[in-house]
Design an enzyme around this catalytic site. Structure first.
Site, PDB file in Angstrom:
ATOM      1  N   ASP A  47       0.879  -1.158   0.000  1.00 40.31           N
ATOM      2  CA  ASP A  47       0.000   0.000   0.000  1.00 40.31           C
ATOM      3  C   ASP A  47       0.929   1.223   0.000  1.00 40.31           C
ATOM      4  O   ASP A  47       2.127   1.093   0.251  1.00 40.31           O
ATOM      5  CB  ASP A  47      -0.877  -0.044   1.252  1.00 40.31           C
ATOM      6  N   ASP A  75       0.106   5.086   1.145  1.00 37.88           N
ATOM      7  CA  ASP A  75       0.000   5.998   2.297  1.00 37.88           C
ATOM      8  C   ASP A  75      -0.026   5.222   3.620  1.00 37.88           C
ATOM      9  O   ASP A  75      -0.875   4.347   3.815  1.00 37.88           O
ATOM     10  CB  ASP A  75      -1.265   6.862   2.177  1.00 37.88           C
TER      11      ASP A  75
END
Ligand SMILES: [Mg+2]
Ligand SMILES: [Zn+2]
Length: 178
Positions: free
Chosen positions: A7, A9
């Site tokens: 992922d 952020d």
């Protein structure tokens, strides 16, 4: 070939906060150890993809052009540190669009698996939210939660799904993976 999905952020760069986005290059800040961790994963021979929801584009909060500039800078800084990301996958749709790529749906992971021909069952997905863990399970991949973003260990009793592994940060995860 073993694949690691990251992922973005809260895993690579600082978590901008609930319902908030990284809306400019200036607001993209690498987490401590993130570049080092990606360099280590690269050195270990993993193929690395990023899979990230960026609905702010679909909402018009920031433009595709800004997102592209952030991605280009992220990739070049990672390369300078000795790491390599093979491809970055984003879902830029709003939730209401009902697309197949918005996490927790596994569309982004499936796109990568189809294009690069690998088995998602052998892949890992590293994220900072329960949504990432759901995504990972929906894709049949192994899930790793790291605690540098949204989720904290003290919230564990509220976790709706159990990650396969939990690590403090990406570097510790990278040291564990082989
Ligand atoms: Mg995240
Ligand atoms: Zn989408």
């Amino acid at each position: 070939m073993i694949v690691i999905f990251l992922d973005r952020d809260g895993v690579i760069n600082k978590y901008p906060g609930d319902k908030l986005y990284v809306t400019s290059l200036r607001k993209f800040k690498f987490l401590p150890n993130a570049k080092k961790a990606i360099a280590l994963l690269t050195k270990k021979g993993f193929k690395i993809f990023v899979a990230s929801n960026q609905a702010g584009v679909g909402k018009g909060t920031y433009s595709q052009k800004t997102l592209d500039a952030i991605t280009a800078k992220m990739l070049s800084d990672i390369e300078k540190a000795g790491g390599r990301i093979d491809k970055v996958y984003y879902c830029t749709h709003r939730k209401e669009a009902g697309c197949l790529c918005r996490k927790p749906r596994p569309g982004l992971l499936k796109q990568a698996a189809k294009r690069f021909k690998f088995n998602l069952k052998k892949a890992y997905f590293i994220g900072d939210t329960m949504r990432d863990i759901f995504t990972s399970h929906a894709a049949g991949a192994k899930s790793i939660l790291i605690l540098t973003g949204k989720e904290k260990l003290k919230n564990q009793k509220n976790w709706e799904v159990k990650p396969d592994f939990v690590f403090k940060d990406l570097l510790i995860a990278a040291k564990f993976l082989k």
